[in-house]
Design a protein around this motif. Structure first.
Motif, PDB file in Angstrom:
ATOM      1  N   MET A 298       0.778  -1.197   0.177  1.00 16.27           N
ATOM      2  CA  MET A 298      -0.132   0.194  -0.074  1.00 16.27           C
ATOM      3  C   MET A 298       0.924   1.334   0.159  1.00 16.27           C
ATOM      4  O   MET A 298       1.720   1.236   0.828  1.00 16.27           O
ATOM      5  N   SER A 299       0.695   2.110  -0.743  1.00 18.08           N
ATOM      6  CA  SER A 299       1.228   3.575  -0.654  1.00 18.08           C
ATOM      7  C   SER A 299       1.003   4.216   0.446  1.00 18.08           C
ATOM      8  O   SER A 299       0.255   4.051   1.103  1.00 18.08           O
ATOM      9  N   HIS A 300       1.949   5.290   0.529  1.00 21.39           N
ATOM     10  CA  HIS A 300       1.977   6.310   1.670  1.00 21.39           C
ATOM     11  C   HIS A 300       0.660   7.009   1.566  1.00 21.39           C
ATOM     12  O   HIS A 300      -0.097   7.044   2.667  1.00 21.39           O
TER      13      HIS A 300
ATOM     14  N   ASP B 114       1.041  -7.868  -3.663  1.00 19.46           N
ATOM     15  CA  ASP B 114       1.106  -6.799  -4.400  1.00 19.46           C
ATOM     16  C   ASP B 114       0.791  -5.320  -4.118  1.00 19.46           C
ATOM     17  O   ASP B 114       1.225  -4.259  -4.470  1.00 19.46           O
ATOM     18  N   ASN B 115      -0.058  -5.318  -3.240  1.00 15.52           N
ATOM     19  CA  ASN B 115      -0.666  -3.970  -2.550  1.00 15.52           C
ATOM     20  C   ASN B 115      -0.180  -3.712  -1.084  1.00 15.52           C
ATOM     21  O   ASN B 115      -0.030  -2.466  -0.742  1.00 15.52           O
TER      22      ASN B 115
ATOM     23  N   GLN C 187      -4.557  -5.620 -10.226  1.00 15.75           N
ATOM     24  CA  GLN C 187      -5.083  -4.657  -9.410  1.00 15.75           C
ATOM     25  C   GLN C 187      -4.203  -3.463  -9.462  1.00 15.75           C
ATOM     26  O   GLN C 187      -3.191  -3.206  -9.434  1.00 15.75           O
ATOM     27  N   GLY C 188      -4.969  -2.079 -10.138  1.00 19.67           N
ATOM     28  CA  GLY C 188      -4.206  -0.950 -10.366  1.00 19.67           C
ATOM     29  C   GLY C 188      -3.374  -0.818 -11.728  1.00 19.67           C
ATOM     30  O   GLY C 188      -2.894   0.192 -12.029  1.00 19.67           O
ATOM     31  N   ALA C 189      -3.463  -1.967 -12.552  1.00 18.17           N
ATOM     32  CA  ALA C 189      -2.691  -1.833 -13.744  1.00 18.17           C
ATOM     33  C   ALA C 189      -3.408  -1.182 -14.867  1.00 18.17           C
ATOM     34  O   ALA C 189      -4.877  -1.398 -15.026  1.00 18.17           O
ATOM     35  N   GLU C 190      -2.870  -0.814 -15.455  1.00 20.06           N
ATOM     36  CA  GLU C 190      -3.569  -0.055 -16.927  1.00 20.06           C
ATOM     37  C   GLU C 190      -4.193  -0.936 -17.887  1.00 20.06           C
ATOM     38  O   GLU C 190      -5.341  -0.963 -18.347  1.00 20.06           O
ATOM     39  N   GLY C 191      -3.290  -2.219 -18.058  1.00 19.15           N
ATOM     40  CA  GLY C 191      -3.751  -2.873 -19.286  1.00 19.15           C
ATOM     41  C   GLY C 191      -3.868  -4.369 -18.517  1.00 19.15           C
ATOM     42  O   GLY C 191      -3.302  -4.668 -17.557  1.00 19.15           O
TER      43      GLY C 191
END
Length: 605
Positions: free
Chosen positions: A1-3, A129-130, A377-381
């Motif tokens: 998870m990002s900040h 992944d997150n 998850q979160g990927a563009e393609g």
């Protein structure tokens, strides 16, 4: 998870610290122990009643015996005996209720910790992944440990002190209504201080929790990559990053300390002193009118001291209480993540509908892919885009392609480690995710690129707690070409391998992973870049092992070195998540395309 994501989540958690779902999570382990909770509450009430009787008995002694000069030995002895018995009973009651509440708290934390850990074990790989592994460790350990303070704070401190306050205020009202109203003013004033404290320290408490999780993640990251950091001279940069995190957490904690020092004990002590002065003033006016009783004043001052202390304890627990509620929100986020498999009852219902029974087994290892598409998850393609393919039972399928083409993702889907849409991925004619986790674990084995090695014996690493016969173990060692390694070790299978198996070479670790995969006699064997980092001798052993397994199991091998899969029945060539070529080595070399280019590059190196 990002900040930023972590901050958004914690901010959201702070807006409704006591949501209905969060209360349900906290109450669930207590709900299974209702009888214990009830017994603890009864002991608490009894202890409170005995505790409140102390000042009342002292008031009777002063106003009815000492001041009037009525010093009858029998009456005084009876009063003293009752006083001693009540105080001893109160002390014993406090001890037993604290013990019972502590037992309830620890048992509840144990249950929640096991629930979170079990849930993590059944989540798809997309979880990692997150959220960094170090942060997940913090949620299972630190956040659940914070719940202990929440349970103890709520059960042992908050409930105990609330019951004590009710008892004292009731005794005050029965003794003197006017003085009781003055003393009761301390309660709303303290609640106001609590509200101000929560308002000014809530965000800082959430920031402390977020930064602590990031610190754990940084530590785990640094320890895991220590050799790389030292070799690339990056230790100083990582040290600076950790220093900045440490300073930020220090500043957030100091903010909570300053707010606590201003609004909690010092403010309540000041208000208690002002209330005491008011009681003395009212008593003095009554004394002038001739209607005062010294014992009543003593009882009220004693009770007032017992009112202020519970309020101070409640407010001092607020910081821990807030932190624990934030931790509950973080655990709730983990538990909200979907499991990798449907719940057993759902799976059974689907199986019954499709005509399959619970005792069905994966017998052939035949896969059918129908327009299989998967997006991280979160990927563009999409990582995989509309793959259609039949993999026959016992087939040896090699999967090749450039980096990022979706090879490892395909293996994750075929193993069930990432969930695929039911209609797009079938195994033995049944949607893969409708097979239970146990059925899949028995029939599908995976040899990862980086084997998981525990700091225990070679035998434990092979079996992972599974029980097999010595004869079967010998066959596994032979098929995985591990017998020479076992013979070379000082204690054979009982040799300790050390942390992450560093006492073994990279190739030996891969052979161990292959042996572990063969323990269950699988119908499907998946290998992910198993020869990417091993020496030529071990690669030859692995190729020989695959040749011997050919036809016995469905072999699906992702290979960086194309020589590993040259003899495969078919080669699947992936590029940007699509199948661009499919055929044998000779057939693909006969046509221009990606495979021929990759082969020539591989040979050149």
């Amino acid at each position: 998870m990002s900040h930023d994501a972590a901050t958004r989540h914690d901010t959201l958690s702070g807006t409704r610290l006591l949501s209905r779902r969060r209360l349900a999570l906290l109450w669930q382990p207590l709900g299974r122990r209702r009888a214990e909770v009830l017994r603890a509450l009864l002991i608490l009430i009894a202890a409170t009643v005995l505790d409140v009787l102390g000042p009342w008995l002292t008031q009777r002694y002063l106003d009815d015996y000492l001041i009037p000069g009525n010093l009858a030995p029998e009456a005084l002895a009876g009063l003293v005996a009752i006083y001693v018995i009540t105080q001893l009973g109160a002390a014993a009651g406090r001890y037993f209720q604290q013990l019972r509440f502590a037992r309830l708290a620890l048992a509840s934390v144990r249950d929640i910790r096991e629930r979170v850990f079990t849930h993590l074990l059944h989540q798809p790989l997309s979880t990692l992944d997150n959220i960094a592994a170090g942060e997940l460790v913090a949620r299972v350990t630190n956040d659940t440990e914070s719940l202990k303070e929440l349970y103890i704070g709520v059960l042992a401190t908050l409930i105990g002190n609330v019951v004590l306050l009710i008892g004292i205020l009731s005794a005050m009202a029965l003794m003197d209504g006017t003085l009781a109203m003055i003393a009761t003013a301390l309660v709303p004033l303290s609640i106001g201080m609590i509200w101000l404290y929560q308002r000014f320290s809530g965000r800082a408490a959430r920031e402390v929790r977020r930064l602590r999780a990031l610190q754990n993640a940084r530590i785990a990251e640094a320890i895991g990559g220590m050799s790389v950091l030292q070799a690339s001279d990056q230790t100083e940069r990582f040290s600076r990053r950790y220093h900045h995190l440490n300073v930020s957490q220090y500043q957030a904690r100091m903010h909570t300390v300053r707010v606590s020092g201003l609004l909690l004990r010092s403010a309540i002590d000041l208000m208690a002193m002002l209330i005491t002065l008011s009681l003395v003033a009212v008593f003095g006016l009554r004394e002038l009118g001739g209607g005062a009783e010294l014992g009543v004043l003593y009882a009220f001052i004693a009770w007032l001291g017992r009112i202020s202390e519970p309020l101070i304890q409640i407010t001092q627990r607020l910081q821990v209480f807030q932190s624990a509620l934030v931790a509950t929100g973080r655990l709730e986020e983990v538990l909200d993540r979907p499991r990798e498999t449907p719940e057993p009852d759902t799976r059974a219902a689907k199986a019954a509908t499709s005509g399959h029974t619970d005792n069905a087994v994966i017998a052939s290892g035949h896969y059918q892919l129908e327009q299989l598409t998967f997006r991280h998850q979160g990927a563009e393609g999409p990582a995989l885009n509309r793959l259609t393919l039949a993999i026959e039972s016992g087939e040896f399928l090699g999967v090749v392609g450039p980096t990022g083409s979706g090879k490892s993702t395909l293996l994750d889907l075929l193993s069930g480690q990432r969930p695929a849409p039911a209609s797009q991925l079938l195994l033995d004619g049944r949607p893969l995710m409708e097979w239970s986790a146990q059925q899949r674990a028995t029939a599908i084995a995976v040899v990862p690129q980086e084997p998981f090695i525990r700091a225990t014996t070679l035998r434990d690493n092979l079996l992972l707690g599974r029980e097999i016969s010595q004869q079967h173990l010998s066959r596994v060692l032979h098929k995985a070409h591990l017998a020479p390694l076992v013979d070379s070790l000082p204690l054979g299978l009982d040799t300790l391998l050390g942390e992450r198996g560093l006492s073994l070479s990279t190739g030996e670790r891969q052979l161990l992973a292959l042996g572990r995969a063969l323990v269950t006699t699988p119908r499907v064997l998946l290998l992910d870049e198993a020869t990417a980092s091993i020496d030529s001798h071990t690669e030859a052993l692995l190729q020989q092992a695959l040749h011997e397994l050919r036809g016995e199991v469905t072999l699906i091998v992702v290979a960086h070195r194309l020589a590993t899969v040259r003899d495969a029945d078919r080669l699947l060539v992936l590029e940007q998540g699509r199948i661009t070529q499919l055929g044998s080595h000779d057939a693909l070399m006969a046509e221009p395309g990606l495979y021929r280019r990759l082969w020539r590059e591989d040979i050149a190196h």
